[in-house]
Design an enzyme around this catalytic site. Structure first.
Site, short mmCIF file in Angstrom:
data_model
loop_
_atom_site.label_atom_id
_atom_site.label_comp_id
_atom_site.label_asym_id
_atom_site.label_seq_id
_atom_site.Cartn_x
_atom_site.Cartn_y
_atom_site.Cartn_z
N THR A 63 0.79 -1.08 0.14
CA THR A 63 -0.18 0.12 0.02
C THR A 63 0.82 1.42 0.15
O THR A 63 1.79 1.17 0.78
CB THR A 63 -0.91 0.12 1.15
N CYS A 88 -7.48 2.05 7.11
CA CYS A 88 -7.08 3.26 7.81
C CYS A 88 -7.98 4.31 8.33
O CYS A 88 -8.86 4.29 7.48
CB CYS A 88 -6.05 3.76 7.00
N ILE A 98 -9.66 -11.09 3.69
CA ILE A 98 -9.69 -10.18 4.72
C ILE A 98 -8.28 -9.39 4.85
O ILE A 98 -7.27 -10.15 4.53
CB ILE A 98 -10.06 -10.65 5.88
O1 RRO Z 1 1.80 -1.46 6.78
C1 RRO Z 1 0.93 -2.21 7.58
O2 RRO Z 1 1.32 -2.28 8.88
C2 RRO Z 1 -0.28 -2.96 7.13
C3 RRO Z 1 -1.21 -2.65 6.34
BR1 RRO Z 1 -1.04 -0.83 5.27
C4 RRO Z 1 -2.21 -3.41 6.07
O3 RRO Z 1 -2.96 -3.01 5.29
N1 RRO Z 1 -2.37 -4.48 6.80
C5 RRO Z 1 -1.39 -4.74 7.70
O4 RRO Z 1 -1.82 -5.89 8.30
N2 RRO Z 1 -0.43 -4.03 8.06
#
Ligand code: RRO
Length: 322
Positions: free
Chosen positions: A61, A145, A205
C-alpha cells in the site's frame, strides 16, 4: 511464466480465471505487502520474472506522503500466525511512480496498485495519480486506515464506504478493488455499499486487530502498541467473512487469510471467491503461491472439475445457505 508441475496439470485442468475483466493465468495473487517484488527483482533479476508465482501482483500500500513506518518491534509470531505493525512505510505516491512503478511494470503479470488515504482528498489524489499510468491494470483501495477528518476507519462504516466510492469512482474507468477489513461489526453492509457505488471487485480479509505483551516488561511488545494478525489462525474467520460477503454482493471476490495449501484455496473458491491470495505463507516460502497453484489444480482434478471457471458456479451452487 513458470512451467514445471503446472504445465503438466494444465493439460487436464484449466486454471485461468478473471478479475474485474482482467484475464489471469491462474487464481493465485499475492496479498498486498507480503512480497517485495522490487527487492526480489534487484536480488534475483530474470529468475523472478521467469518463475513468478502470482497471476497478478498487488503492490504494498502506498500513501500520499512518504512514511517511515512504525517504531520497532514490528512483528510478533503467534502459535498459528503473525502479528504485524509495519505502519505503511513507503516512498509516497511520487516516489512510487518515479522509482517503483517502472520496475514493477517489468513483471510478467498485471499490476494492481494498493493505495490508502487518510482523507477522501488523499484517496482522490492517489487514485488519479496511479490510475492514469498505463502500467497499472487496477487500483486496490485499502480502507483499513482511519480517516483523519471523521476519525472513522472507512471500511468499518457503510456510509464512509459509500462516500469514498462516490468520490473516487468517477476518476477512472479502471477496475477499483476494495480491500475489506475484518475489524467491523457487520461486513455485509460495507461490501454492499462498495458494490452500490461502483466497486468492481472486493478482496478480503485484511488483518485482524491484535496485540502482544512483552514477556519481560509486561508492556506492549510492538512499538506501535498493536497490530494485525494474519496466517492460518485467521483462516476460519476469513472463510466466514467470505461467505457473508458472497451472500451480500454479486462482485468478484479475492479471498485470503491464512492460505497455505491448495485445499485452503479451494475452500475460498467454494465459498464464492474467483481468486485467492497468499500472504503470510510467502514469508516462510517465497514460492508458496506456486505450490498453492499446483495443489489447487490437483484438488480440482480430484473433484473431477476441469477448470476454475467450471468450479466456481458448481461449487457456489453447492455452498451452504448464508
Ligand atoms: O503497513 C501495515 O502495517 C499494514 C497494512 Br498498510 C495493512 O493493510 N495491513 C496490515 O496488516 N499491515
Amino acid at each position: 511464466m513458470s512451467v514445471g508441475a503446472s504445465a503438466f496439470m494444465a493439460e487436464t485442468v484449466d486454471l485461468r480465471t478473471e478479475l474485474a475483466g482482467i484475464e489471469l493465468e491462474h487464481p493465485v495473487l499475492n496479498g498486498s505487502g507480503t512480497f517485495d517484488a522490487v527487492a526480489a527483482l534487484r536480488s534475483f533479476g530474470e529468475e523472478v520474472r521467469e518463475r513468478f508465482p502470482f497471476s497478478a501482483f498487488v503492490s504494498k500500500t502506498i500513501t500520499l506522503a512518504p512514511r517511515g513506518g512504525n517504531r520497532p518491534p514490528r512483528l510478533w509470531e503467534t502459535p498459528a500466525g503473525l502479528i504485524n505493525s509495519i505502519g505503511l512505510p513507503n516512498k509516497g505516491v511520487e516516489g512510487f511512480l518515479e522509482h517503483d512503478l517502472p520496475v514493477l511494470a517489468t513483471l510478467p503479470v498485471p499490476l494492481i496498485v494498493s493505495v490508502a488515504g487518510f482523507s477522501q482528498d488523499e484517496f482522490e489524489t492517489l487514485v488519479r495519480g496511479v490510475a492514469a499510468r498505463g502500467e497499472v491494470a487496477a487500483v486496490e483501495l485499502n480502507v483499513s486506515c482511519p480517516n483523519v477528518k471523521s476519525g472513522c476507519v472507512v471500511g468499518s462504516e457503510a456510509g464512509e464506504m459509500a462516500a469514498l466510492m462516490r468520490r473516487v469512482r468517477p476518476l477512472t474507468p479502471k477496475p477499483l478493488i476494495v480491500k475489506l477489513t475484518p475489524n467491523v461489526a457487520a461486513i455485509g453492509p460495507v461490501a454492499s455499499a462498495a458494490e452500490e457505488w461502483g466497486a468492481d471487485a472486493l478482496s478480503l480479509i485484511n488483518t485482524l486487530r491484535a496485540t502482544a505483551v512483552d514477556p519481560a516488561s509486561g508492556g506492549p511488545w510492538l512499538g506501535a502498541g498493536g497490530g494485525g494478525l494474519s496466517g492460518p489462525a485467521v483462516r476460519p474467520v476469513a472463510l466466514a467473512l467470505t461467505r457473508e460477503v458472497a451472500a451480500a454482493t454479486e462482485l468478484p471476490l479475492v479471498g485470503m487469510g491464512g492460505i497455505q495449501r491448495g485445499r485452503d484455496a479451494l475452500d475460498f473458491i467454494a465459498l464464492g471467491a474467483s481468486c485467492v491470495a497468499v500472504g503470510t505463507e510467502t514469508f516462510r516460502d517465497p514460492m508458496a503461491a506456486a505450490r498453492v497453484r499446483d495443489e489447487l489444480a490437483h484438488e480440482l482434478q480430484r473433484a473431477s472439475l476441469r477448470s476454475v471457471r467450471d468450479a466456481l458456479p458448481r461449487l457456489r451452487g453447492a455452498r451452504m445457505p448464508a
